[in-house]
Design a protein around this motif. Structure first.
Motif, PDB file in Angstrom:
ATOM      1  N   LEU A 257       0.812  -1.211   0.000  1.00 31.01           N
ATOM      2  CA  LEU A 257       0.000   0.000   0.000  1.00 31.01           C
ATOM      3  C   LEU A 257       0.852   1.270   0.000  1.00 31.01           C
ATOM      4  N   GLN A 258       2.130   1.148   0.364  1.00 31.83           N
ATOM      5  CA  GLN A 258       2.981   2.336   0.499  1.00 31.83           C
ATOM      6  C   GLN A 258       3.092   3.136  -0.807  1.00 31.83           C
ATOM      7  N   GLU A 259       3.133   2.461  -1.922  1.00 33.48           N
ATOM      8  CA  GLU A 259       3.240   3.165  -3.206  1.00 33.48           C
ATOM      9  C   GLU A 259       2.004   4.016  -3.463  1.00 33.48           C
ATOM     10  N   GLN A 260       0.834   3.472  -3.155  1.00 35.91           N
ATOM     11  CA  GLN A 260      -0.403   4.229  -3.338  1.00 35.91           C
ATOM     12  C   GLN A 260      -0.498   5.381  -2.340  1.00 35.91           C
ATOM     13  N   ILE A 261      -0.060   5.146  -1.102  1.00 33.68           N
ATOM     14  CA  ILE A 261      -0.061   6.211  -0.101  1.00 33.68           C
ATOM     15  C   ILE A 261       0.809   7.372  -0.573  1.00 33.68           C
ATOM     16  N   ALA A 262       1.983   7.052  -1.094  1.00 36.27           N
ATOM     17  CA  ALA A 262       2.898   8.096  -1.571  1.00 36.27           C
ATOM     18  C   ALA A 262       2.279   8.885  -2.717  1.00 36.27           C
ATOM     19  N   ALA A 263       1.569   8.193  -3.603  1.00 33.13           N
ATOM     20  CA  ALA A 263       0.939   8.865  -4.747  1.00 33.13           C
ATOM     21  C   ALA A 263      -0.159   9.823  -4.292  1.00 33.13           C
ATOM     22  N   VAL A 264      -0.929   9.404  -3.298  1.00 32.29           N
ATOM     23  CA  VAL A 264      -2.011  10.246  -2.788  1.00 32.29           C
ATOM     24  C   VAL A 264      -1.456  11.431  -2.013  1.00 32.29           C
ATOM     25  N   THR A 265      -0.539  11.177  -1.101  1.00 30.75           N
ATOM     26  CA  THR A 265      -0.032  12.257  -0.244  1.00 30.75           C
ATOM     27  C   THR A 265       0.745  13.306  -1.033  1.00 30.75           C
ATOM     28  N   ALA A 266       1.334  12.910  -2.135  1.00 30.04           N
ATOM     29  CA  ALA A 266       2.071  13.872  -2.965  1.00 30.04           C
ATOM     30  C   ALA A 266       1.148  14.932  -3.551  1.00 30.04           C
ATOM     31  N   LYS A 267      -0.149  14.608  -3.642  1.00 32.71           N
ATOM     32  CA  LYS A 267      -1.122  15.539  -4.236  1.00 32.71           C
ATOM     33  C   LYS A 267      -1.978  16.247  -3.197  1.00 32.71           C
ATOM     34  N   MET A 268      -1.738  15.996  -1.918  1.00 32.08           N
ATOM     35  CA  MET A 268      -2.635  16.498  -0.874  1.00 32.08           C
ATOM     36  C   MET A 268      -2.373  17.959  -0.530  1.00 32.08           C
ATOM     37  N   TRP A 269      -3.457  18.758  -0.483  1.00 35.16           N
ATOM     38  CA  TRP A 269      -3.400  20.173  -0.124  1.00 35.16           C
ATOM     39  C   TRP A 269      -4.567  20.515   0.800  1.00 35.16           C
ATOM     40  N   GLU A 270      -4.372  21.453   1.691  1.00 35.27           N
ATOM     41  CA  GLU A 270      -5.494  22.127   2.361  1.00 35.27           C
ATOM     42  C   GLU A 270      -6.051  23.109   1.351  1.00 35.27           C
ATOM     43  N   VAL A 271      -7.359  23.290   1.309  1.00 33.14           N
ATOM     44  CA  VAL A 271      -7.993  23.966   0.173  1.00 33.14           C
ATOM     45  C   VAL A 271      -7.591  25.431   0.033  1.00 33.14           C
ATOM     46  N   THR A 272      -7.454  26.181   1.125  1.00 33.58           N
ATOM     47  CA  THR A 272      -7.036  27.585   0.971  1.00 33.58           C
ATOM     48  C   THR A 272      -5.579  27.667   0.526  1.00 33.58           C
ATOM     49  N   ASP A 273      -4.781  26.718   0.976  1.00 37.60           N
ATOM     50  CA  ASP A 273      -3.377  26.655   0.559  1.00 37.60           C
ATOM     51  C   ASP A 273      -3.282  26.352  -0.937  1.00 37.60           C
ATOM     52  N   TYR A 274      -4.147  25.454  -1.400  1.00 35.25           N
ATOM     53  CA  TYR A 274      -4.162  25.110  -2.828  1.00 35.25           C
ATOM     54  C   TYR A 274      -4.560  26.316  -3.671  1.00 35.25           C
ATOM     55  N   LEU A 275      -5.612  26.998  -3.261  1.00 34.30           N
ATOM     56  CA  LEU A 275      -6.078  28.159  -4.030  1.00 34.30           C
ATOM     57  C   LEU A 275      -5.038  29.280  -4.043  1.00 34.30           C
ATOM     58  N   GLN A 276      -4.383  29.497  -2.912  1.00 31.01           N
ATOM     59  CA  GLN A 276      -3.351  30.529  -2.858  1.00 31.01           C
ATOM     60  C   GLN A 276      -2.170  30.158  -3.738  1.00 31.01           C
ATOM     61  N   ASN A 277      -1.819  28.878  -3.753  1.00 27.85           N
ATOM     62  CA  ASN A 277      -0.697  28.411  -4.583  1.00 27.85           C
ATOM     63  C   ASN A 277      -1.016  28.519  -6.066  1.00 27.85           C
ATOM     64  N   GLN A 278      -2.255  28.183  -6.433  1.00 35.16           N
ATOM     65  CA  GLN A 278      -2.651  28.221  -7.836  1.00 35.16           C
ATOM     66  C   GLN A 278      -2.926  29.641  -8.321  1.00 35.16           C
ATOM     67  N   GLY A 279      -3.399  30.468  -7.411  1.00 40.83           N
ATOM     68  CA  GLY A 279      -3.819  31.807  -7.783  1.00 40.83           C
ATOM     69  C   GLY A 279      -5.291  31.819  -8.150  1.00 40.83           C
ATOM     70  N   LEU A 280      -6.015  32.827  -7.686  1.00 44.88           N
ATOM     71  CA  LEU A 280      -7.442  32.932  -7.984  1.00 44.88           C
ATOM     72  C   LEU A 280      -7.656  33.361  -9.428  1.00 44.88           C
ATOM     73  N   GLU A 281      -8.531  32.649 -10.122  1.00 48.22           N
ATOM     74  CA  GLU A 281      -8.883  33.006 -11.491  1.00 48.22           C
ATOM     75  C   GLU A 281      -9.849  34.193 -11.531  1.00 48.22           C
ATOM     76  N   VAL A 282     -10.665  34.291 -10.480  1.00 48.25           N
ATOM     77  CA  VAL A 282     -11.685  35.336 -10.421  1.00 48.25           C
ATOM     78  C   VAL A 282     -11.417  36.211  -9.200  1.00 48.25           C
ATOM     79  N   LYS A 283     -11.364  37.514  -9.402  1.00 47.99           N
ATOM     80  CA  LYS A 283     -11.115  38.439  -8.304  1.00 47.99           C
ATOM     81  C   LYS A 283     -12.339  38.511  -7.399  1.00 47.99           C
ATOM     82  N   PRO A 284     -12.152  38.391  -6.076  1.00 52.28           N
ATOM     83  CA  PRO A 284     -13.295  38.465  -5.159  1.00 52.28           C
ATOM     84  C   PRO A 284     -13.895  39.872  -5.124  1.00 52.28           C
ATOM     85  N   GLY A 285     -15.171  39.921  -4.792  1.00 56.54           N
ATOM     86  CA  GLY A 285     -15.837  41.204  -4.632  1.00 56.54           C
ATOM     87  C   GLY A 285     -15.572  41.795  -3.267  1.00 56.54           C
ATOM     88  N   GLN A 286     -16.028  43.004  -3.072  1.00 54.32           N
ATOM     89  CA  GLN A 286     -15.825  43.722  -1.815  1.00 54.32           C
ATOM     90  C   GLN A 286     -16.606  43.053  -0.687  1.00 54.32           C
TER      91      GLN A 286
END
Length: 397
Positions: A257-286
């Motif tokens: 199972l270790q190979e599958q665990i490594a594949a999954v964990t390599a892609k794991m992000w907390e959602v606000t961290d992911y969005l900040q890393n990717q950059g927002l496509e749409v600018k938020p409103g006021q």
């Protein structure tokens, strides 16, 4: 693996510098040297490793009063994996105990698809005396009853992610999950929510139930390992920590199972961290809001997760951060800790509340659902919620 004997040489690296004194919530609440990481490690060595001292009721109490917050490891000059050692000690101490408590926890966290399973388990734990009146109220409809499958943005699909939904979001705060899906879609990101997810495994692991944790990890890894996605996101920092730092340690190094665990964990992000890393496509409103940020303890698995909400919400016009004096102070919730150690948890929370009450803000934000509930139970004059909810609001979602 979480085998206590493998940590003996690591324990010897503790220099007894007492840096852990500045960040250990149980020490700061009780002012007892017994609760410091350095002394817990010494206790483990003398009782469970070499058996030069009996593993008494008091010894168990000292280990049980650790919140597994990881703050000691984050400030340790030798970077000792204190939490892993305490988990290994609990596994060894309780490997033959089992009992009703672990059975109930298994029912609560593995039978997510069964109607009312958590509610029934909650009633049982109340009778067992391991819970208290501050048990969180369950949502009228769990997230997995509302969302499952694939959710595509209205326009071009720019990225594709899978969403791991933790128990806190699924049962208590499905509004967080709705905000995750809507915000990701709004930014051109397709969201896949696999059916059949169970708890990440951190609650049973923290109780010393290694087999229970393994069962949950296996289930989730098999669901996510084969998905063709750019990333796997979660809204809970504790779930993220379980995948990134603990899942692989639940199995032998040569386990298939270790190979599958490594594949999954390599892609794991907390959602606000992911969005900040990717950059927002749409600018938020006021959005006219003053907000404070309670940084969750389980943040060490990513170097950027603790600052992601600050950077992300700074892009919202008129949203103003009112920083807490000590934003990284533990709140005392710690999974099921607040149920089992009500008095100690309350003392820890009191320190957190003092800081919050001294800060003028409309909302307190955190990525941990237990922190959200446990702080929110006492904070009545302002909103306590997940940062993704504020971003969703700025988008008008």
């Amino acid at each position: 693996m979480f085998r206590l004997e493998d940590y003996e040489n690591i324990i010897e690296k503790c220099s007894h510098c007492s840096y852990c004194q500045a960040t250990c919530p149980s020490y700061l609440a009780e002012r007892s040297e017994s609760y410091l990481a350095k002394n817990r490690l010494l206790l483990i060595k003398e009782t469970l490793m070499h058996e030069r001292m009996p593993y008494s009721k008091r010894a168990q109490e000292i280990l049980d009063l650790c919140l597994l917050c990881t703050n000691c490891s984050q400030t340790c000059s030798s970077k000792l994996p204190v939490v892993d050692i305490i988990i290994a000690a609990r596994i060894k101490a309780r490997q033959d105990s089992g009992g009703l408590k672990q059975f109930v926890m298994g029912k609560m966290l593995t039978q997510r698809g069964l109607t009312g399973a958590l509610g029934k388990a909650g009633a049982i734990v109340q009778k067992m005396g391991i819970a208290n009146k501050e048990m969180p109220r369950l949502a009228s409809k769990s997230f997995d009853k509302m969302y499952s499958g694939t959710y595509s943005p209205a326009g071009e699909v720019k990225k594709r992610v899978a969403y791991f939904v933790g128990c806190g979001t699924n049962y208590i705060f499905p509004d967080t999950g709705e905000a995750v899906v809507k915000v990701l879609n709004h930014n051109g990101i397709e969201v896949i929510i696999p059916a059949g997810q169970v708890c990440c495994g951190i609650p049973p692991l923290g109780e010393g139930d290694l087999e229970g944790a393994r069962t949950m990890v296996k289930n989730n890894i098999k669901l996510f390992a084969g998905l063709d996605v750019d990333a796997i996101v979660t809204d809970c920092t504790s779930c993220g920590m379980m995948f990134k730092e603990k899942a692989a340690k639940c199995f032998a190094d040569d386990d298939p199972l270790q190979e599958q665990i490594a594949a999954v964990t390599a892609k794991m992000w907390e959602v606000t961290d992911y969005l900040q890393n990717q950059g927002l496509e749409v600018k938020p409103g006021q959005l006219n809001i003053k907000w404070s940020y309670h940084v969750p303890c389980h943040r060490g698995w990513s170097p950027t997760v603790k600052d992601a909400p600050r950077q992300l919400l700074a892009q919202i016009p008129n949203a103003e951060l009112r920083e807490l004096d000590n934003p990284e102070l533990c709140c005392g919730g710690a999974g099921t800790y607040f149920m089992e150690h009500r008095e100690e948890a309350g003392k820890i929370r009191d320190k957190r509340l003092e800081d919050i009450n001294n800060t003028e803000a409309d909302a307190v934000l955190t990525q941990c659902p237990v922190c959200r509930f446990y702080i929110g139970f006492q904070v009545k004059d302002r909103e306590v919620t997940h940062p993704i909810k504020i971003l969703a609001r700025a988008y008008g979602l």
